[in-house]
Design a protein around this motif. Structure first.
Motif, PDB file in Angstrom:
ATOM      1  N   SER A  48     -17.284  -8.100  -4.210  1.00 13.97           N
ATOM      2  CA  SER A  48     -16.673  -6.866  -4.722  1.00 13.97           C
ATOM      3  C   SER A  48     -15.801  -6.213  -3.656  1.00 13.97           C
ATOM      4  N   LEU A  49     -16.272  -6.234  -2.441  1.00 14.26           N
ATOM      5  CA  LEU A  49     -15.530  -5.639  -1.334  1.00 14.26           C
ATOM      6  C   LEU A  49     -14.208  -6.370  -1.098  1.00 14.26           C
ATOM      7  N   MET A  50     -14.242  -7.697  -1.154  1.00 13.69           N
ATOM      8  CA  MET A  50     -13.015  -8.471  -0.957  1.00 13.69           C
ATOM      9  C   MET A  50     -11.996  -8.167  -2.054  1.00 13.69           C
ATOM     10  N   LYS A  51     -12.465  -8.049  -3.305  1.00 13.70           N
ATOM     11  CA  LYS A  51     -11.557  -7.705  -4.408  1.00 13.70           C
ATOM     12  C   LYS A  51     -10.977  -6.314  -4.201  1.00 13.70           C
ATOM     13  N   MET A  52     -11.800  -5.374  -3.767  1.00  9.53           N
ATOM     14  CA  MET A  52     -11.333  -4.010  -3.528  1.00  9.53           C
ATOM     15  C   MET A  52     -10.300  -3.989  -2.394  1.00  9.53           C
ATOM     16  N   ASN A  53     -10.500  -4.834  -1.385  1.00 14.66           N
ATOM     17  CA  ASN A  53      -9.576  -4.854  -0.249  1.00 14.66           C
ATOM     18  C   ASN A  53      -8.165  -5.288  -0.650  1.00 14.66           C
ATOM     19  N   TYR A  54      -8.032  -6.141  -1.673  1.00 11.13           N
ATOM     20  CA  TYR A  54      -6.693  -6.502  -2.153  1.00 11.13           C
ATOM     21  C   TYR A  54      -5.977  -5.262  -2.690  1.00 11.13           C
ATOM     22  N   PHE A  55      -6.694  -4.486  -3.487  1.00 12.55           N
ATOM     23  CA  PHE A  55      -6.135  -3.256  -4.032  1.00 12.55           C
ATOM     24  C   PHE A  55      -5.778  -2.285  -2.912  1.00 12.55           C
ATOM     25  N   LEU A  56      -6.704  -2.107  -1.972  1.00 10.98           N
ATOM     26  CA  LEU A  56      -6.462  -1.185  -0.863  1.00 10.98           C
ATOM     27  C   LEU A  56      -5.264  -1.630  -0.024  1.00 10.98           C
ATOM     28  N   ALA A  57      -5.157  -2.938   0.226  1.00 12.01           N
ATOM     29  CA  ALA A  57      -4.048  -3.449   1.030  1.00 12.01           C
ATOM     30  C   ALA A  57      -2.712  -3.175   0.348  1.00 12.01           C
ATOM     31  N   LEU A  58      -2.638  -3.421  -0.944  1.00 11.18           N
ATOM     32  CA  LEU A  58      -1.397  -3.192  -1.675  1.00 11.18           C
ATOM     33  C   LEU A  58      -1.079  -1.701  -1.773  1.00 11.18           C
ATOM     34  N   THR A  80      -5.806   6.368   5.265  1.00  8.17           N
ATOM     35  CA  THR A  80      -6.025   5.122   4.521  1.00  8.17           C
ATOM     36  C   THR A  80      -6.994   4.206   5.264  1.00  8.17           C
ATOM     37  N   ILE A  81      -6.928   4.258   6.582  1.00  7.38           N
ATOM     38  CA  ILE A  81      -7.821   3.423   7.400  1.00  7.38           C
ATOM     39  C   ILE A  81      -9.254   3.959   7.317  1.00  7.38           C
ATOM     40  N   VAL A  82      -9.396   5.268   7.336  1.00  9.89           N
ATOM     41  CA  VAL A  82     -10.715   5.905   7.191  1.00  9.89           C
ATOM     42  C   VAL A  82     -11.339   5.482   5.867  1.00  9.89           C
ATOM     43  N   ILE A  83     -10.579   5.558   4.786  1.00 15.81           N
ATOM     44  CA  ILE A  83     -11.091   5.207   3.453  1.00 15.81           C
ATOM     45  C   ILE A  83     -11.504   3.740   3.404  1.00 15.81           C
ATOM     46  N   THR A  84     -10.695   2.873   3.985  1.00 14.07           N
ATOM     47  CA  THR A  84     -11.013   1.441   3.992  1.00 14.07           C
ATOM     48  C   THR A  84     -12.284   1.167   4.808  1.00 14.07           C
ATOM     49  N   ALA A  85     -12.429   1.835   5.934  1.00 16.28           N
ATOM     50  CA  ALA A  85     -13.629   1.660   6.763  1.00 16.28           C
ATOM     51  C   ALA A  85     -14.870   2.148   6.029  1.00 16.28           C
ATOM     52  N   VAL A  86     -14.776   3.291   5.367  1.00 13.21           N
ATOM     53  CA  VAL A  86     -15.911   3.825   4.592  1.00 13.21           C
ATOM     54  C   VAL A  86     -16.275   2.851   3.468  1.00 13.21           C
ATOM     55  N   ASP A  87     -15.264   2.312   2.800  1.00 16.18           N
ATOM     56  CA  ASP A  87     -15.497   1.332   1.738  1.00 16.18           C
ATOM     57  C   ASP A  87     -16.249   0.118   2.278  1.00 16.18           C
ATOM     58  N   ASN A  88     -15.863  -0.355   3.460  1.00 19.51           N
ATOM     59  CA  ASN A  88     -16.560  -1.493   4.077  1.00 19.51           C
ATOM     60  C   ASN A  88     -18.029  -1.174   4.326  1.00 19.51           C
ATOM     61  N   VAL A  89     -18.310   0.019   4.810  1.00 20.50           N
ATOM     62  CA  VAL A  89     -19.698   0.394   5.125  1.00 20.50           C
ATOM     63  C   VAL A  89     -20.511   0.532   3.838  1.00 20.50           C
TER      64      VAL A  89
END
Length: 192
Positions: free
Chosen positions: A96-106, A79-88
């Motif tokens: 858009s990234l901030m909105k996606m991070n809410y979904f990823l966090a939940l 999950t951390i790998v996916i979140t890091a790739v999403d950030n890059v």
């Protein structure tokens, strides 16, 4: 009250201890795209993670959901790998990234919640109500996450404002480093 405090400390240590590197990396990579002025959004972000974490922790303790520990230990760094790739990949689209991070966090909080389930299941006696222990644990977890976030934001503020590090470079540097560490963890924990 003694049970509540015991589980509050346990939740705090679950995120603050040196053994919690995977959780700390997840919080770091989630928060890296935010600025100090976004503190309200960040509070919602870590709360979304705690909600996801709480749901699966409760379901696991109640024995409604049970996932083999070796799979959970593999999925957490994934999950951390996916979140890091999403950030890059989305580093030029902060909104858009901030909105996606809410979904990823939940959503990823659901997976992380299973990581403590076996330990929690063993600690809670069958006749004990789980509400107080889970409430204490999750409040401790939330407070620990807030402490980690404050530390991250202080470092980030100093780097971006005092040392004039470019924000995109910061996100790329943090996300790349977290990607490498969490990929190593995932490969070491592969269940097959």
């Amino acid at each position: 009250m003694q049970d509540f405090i015991f589980y509050l400390k346990l939740g705090w240590e679950h995120i603050i201890s040196l053994d919690a590197l995977d959780h700390q990396l997840f919080v770091l990579v989630l928060v890296a795209v935010y600025l100090l002025k976004d503190w309200k959004k960040i509070l919602w972000l870590v709360t979304a993670f705690t909600i996801g974490h709480s749901i699966t922790l409760a379901l696991s303790v109640l024995d409604v959901v049970r996932v083999p520990e070796k799979w959970v230990e593999f999925l957490i760094p994934l999950t951390i790998v996916i979140t890091a790739v999403d950030n890059v990949l989305m580093r030029n689209k902060y909104n858009s990234l901030m909105k996606m991070n809410y979904f990823l966090a939940l959503f990823f909080g659901l997976i992380h919640g299973m990581g403590f389930a076996n330990t929690a299941r063993m600690m809670l006696a069958k006749e004990q109500h789980i509400f107080v222990p889970l409430l204490g644990f999750n409040i401790g977890l939330e407070l620990g996450q807030i402490a980690v976030v404050i530390a991250i934001l202080i470092v980030q503020f100093l780097l971006l404002n005092l040392f004039r590090v470019n924000r995109k470079d910061w996100v790329l540097f943090i996300s790349s480093g977290v990607f490498a560490l969490s990929l190593k963890m995932a490969l070491e924990r592969m269940p097959f």
